[in-house]
Motif scaffolding. Structure first.
Motif, short mmCIF file in Angstrom:
data_model
loop_
_atom_site.label_atom_id
_atom_site.label_comp_id
_atom_site.label_asym_id
_atom_site.label_seq_id
_atom_site.Cartn_x
_atom_site.Cartn_y
_atom_site.Cartn_z
N GLN A 121 60.78 40.50 -75.17
CA GLN A 121 62.09 41.13 -75.01
C GLN A 121 63.21 40.17 -75.37
OE1 GLN A 121 62.02 42.60 -70.98
NE2 GLN A 121 60.90 44.44 -71.56
N VAL A 122 63.06 38.92 -74.99
CA VAL A 122 64.07 37.91 -75.33
C VAL A 122 64.14 37.73 -76.84
CG1 VAL A 122 64.62 35.45 -75.19
CG2 VAL A 122 63.99 36.71 -73.14
N LEU A 123 62.98 37.66 -77.50
CA LEU A 123 62.95 37.52 -78.95
C LEU A 123 63.58 38.72 -79.65
CD1 LEU A 123 59.41 35.97 -79.54
CD2 LEU A 123 61.63 34.86 -79.88
N LEU A 124 63.26 39.93 -79.18
CA LEU A 124 63.83 41.13 -79.76
C LEU A 124 65.36 41.15 -79.59
CD1 LEU A 124 63.43 43.89 -81.12
CD2 LEU A 124 63.12 44.87 -78.85
N SER A 125 65.80 40.82 -78.38
CA SER A 125 67.24 40.79 -78.10
C SER A 125 67.94 39.75 -78.98
CB SER A 125 67.46 40.47 -76.62
OG SER A 125 68.81 40.32 -76.35
N GLU A 126 67.32 38.60 -79.15
CA GLU A 126 67.89 37.54 -79.98
C GLU A 126 67.95 37.99 -81.44
OE1 GLU A 126 69.46 33.86 -81.19
OE2 GLU A 126 69.41 34.89 -79.27
N THR A 127 66.91 38.67 -81.92
CA THR A 127 66.90 39.17 -83.30
C THR A 127 68.01 40.20 -83.49
OG1 THR A 127 64.53 38.79 -83.44
CG2 THR A 127 65.48 40.31 -85.05
N ARG A 130 71.30 38.42 -83.66
CA ARG A 130 71.48 37.71 -84.93
C ARG A 130 71.86 38.68 -86.04
NH1 ARG A 130 66.65 35.04 -86.74
NH2 ARG A 130 68.00 34.12 -88.32
N ILE A 131 71.19 39.83 -86.07
CA ILE A 131 71.51 40.83 -87.11
C ILE A 131 72.92 41.37 -86.90
CG2 ILE A 131 70.92 43.13 -87.99
CD1 ILE A 131 67.95 42.35 -87.43
N ARG A 132 73.27 41.69 -85.67
CA ARG A 132 74.61 42.19 -85.37
C ARG A 132 75.66 41.16 -85.75
NH1 ARG A 132 74.15 43.23 -80.01
NH2 ARG A 132 74.98 41.20 -79.48
N ASP A 133 75.40 39.88 -85.43
CA ASP A 133 76.34 38.82 -85.79
C ASP A 133 76.45 38.68 -87.31
OD1 ASP A 133 76.72 38.40 -83.09
OD2 ASP A 133 75.58 36.52 -83.01
N ALA A 134 75.32 38.79 -88.00
CA ALA A 134 75.33 38.68 -89.46
C ALA A 134 76.12 39.84 -90.07
CB ALA A 134 73.90 38.66 -90.01
N ILE A 135 75.95 41.04 -89.54
CA ILE A 135 76.71 42.20 -90.03
C ILE A 135 78.20 41.97 -89.84
CG2 ILE A 135 77.22 44.65 -89.59
CD1 ILE A 135 74.19 45.05 -89.14
N LEU A 181 73.19 39.47 -96.20
CA LEU A 181 72.56 39.36 -94.87
C LEU A 181 71.29 38.51 -94.94
CD1 LEU A 181 72.94 43.01 -93.52
CD2 LEU A 181 74.15 40.97 -92.74
N ARG A 182 70.48 38.73 -95.96
CA ARG A 182 69.24 37.98 -96.11
C ARG A 182 69.54 36.47 -96.20
NH1 ARG A 182 66.73 35.60 -99.96
NH2 ARG A 182 67.97 36.47 -101.65
N LYS A 183 70.50 36.11 -97.05
CA LYS A 183 70.85 34.70 -97.21
C LYS A 183 71.43 34.12 -95.92
CE LYS A 183 71.53 34.91 -102.18
NZ LYS A 183 72.50 35.03 -103.25
N LYS A 184 72.25 34.90 -95.26
CA LYS A 184 72.85 34.45 -94.00
C LYS A 184 71.77 34.18 -92.95
CE LYS A 184 76.37 34.34 -90.96
NZ LYS A 184 77.26 33.23 -90.93
N LEU A 185 70.84 35.11 -92.82
CA LEU A 185 69.78 34.96 -91.82
C LEU A 185 68.81 33.84 -92.20
CD1 LEU A 185 69.21 38.74 -91.04
CD2 LEU A 185 70.28 37.04 -89.54
#
Length: 191
Positions: A121-127, A130-135, A181-185
């Motif tokens: 759950q922590v990993l999913l939340s972190e992912t 990260r995606i939301r921040d990248a967007i 997004l890919r490059k950012k992540l």
């Protein structure tokens, strides 16, 4: 055959308040999620929802019934969100929209995880974070198409209709936004 939204819009044009209320019920959450994903701010997203329905109400007589109602209302909501992004000053906060009680998190963050373990759950939340921040870091011209494509599951044609741009332009911006997004992540993974 007419869609239910078109029939409701026609009734609302004649002054049927119940029909307009039904349109609001059908689209308020969709417009909120669109605005929230573009703006990243709950209050601003709520304001965009109100402004969108105010514009819809004032402009119903100009609604072209040959056009999908969803396209029309998404265009209004998207344009209002883009206007707010343009007017923003560059201010960044690492803890914006997250309160200790969880209030202010988006609905995706409140969904139950299928991961059985707390670590998962922590990993999913972190992912997701990260995606939301990248967007959030996407340039405006890519942000709107990425949000509409991947978070609202719109086709390229629908996005073109909403943003009033050729499908080829939408396709290019989706591709470039995805690459950004890919490059950012990937860059974050290196650090």
């Amino acid at each position: 055959m007419q869609s239910i939204e078109t029939r409701l819009a026609r009734l609302a044009k004649t002054g049927d308040r119940g029909a307009f209320a039904d349109l609001v019920d059908l689209y308020k959450d969709k417009i909120y999620h669109l605005a929230y994903r573009m703006l990243g701010n709950r209050q601003e997203a709520e304001d965009v929802v109100q402004e969108t329905f105010l514009r819809v109400f004032r402009s119903l007589e100009r609604y072209d019934e040959s056009m999908k109602f969803s396209t029309w209302i998404y265009r209004i909501g998207t344009n209002l969100s883009i206007d707010r992004l343009r007017k923003r000053k560059a201010t960044y906060s690492l803890d914006a929209e997250v309160a200790p009680d969880g209030e202010g998190t988006d609905w995706h963050g409140m969904l139950a995880s299928e991961e059985p373990t707390p670590e998962g759950q922590v990993l999913l939340s972190e992912t997701q974070r990260r995606i939301r921040d990248a967007i959030e870091t996407l340039p405006k011209k890519y942000k709107s198409v990425v949000v509409l494509k991947y978070l609202h599951d719109m086709s390229l044609q629908e996005i073109g209709d909403v943003l009033d741009m050729p499908v080829t332009t939408v396709k290019t911006r989706v591709h470039r936004g995805r690459e950004f997004l890919r490059k950012k992540l990937e860059h974050e993974d290196i650090r």
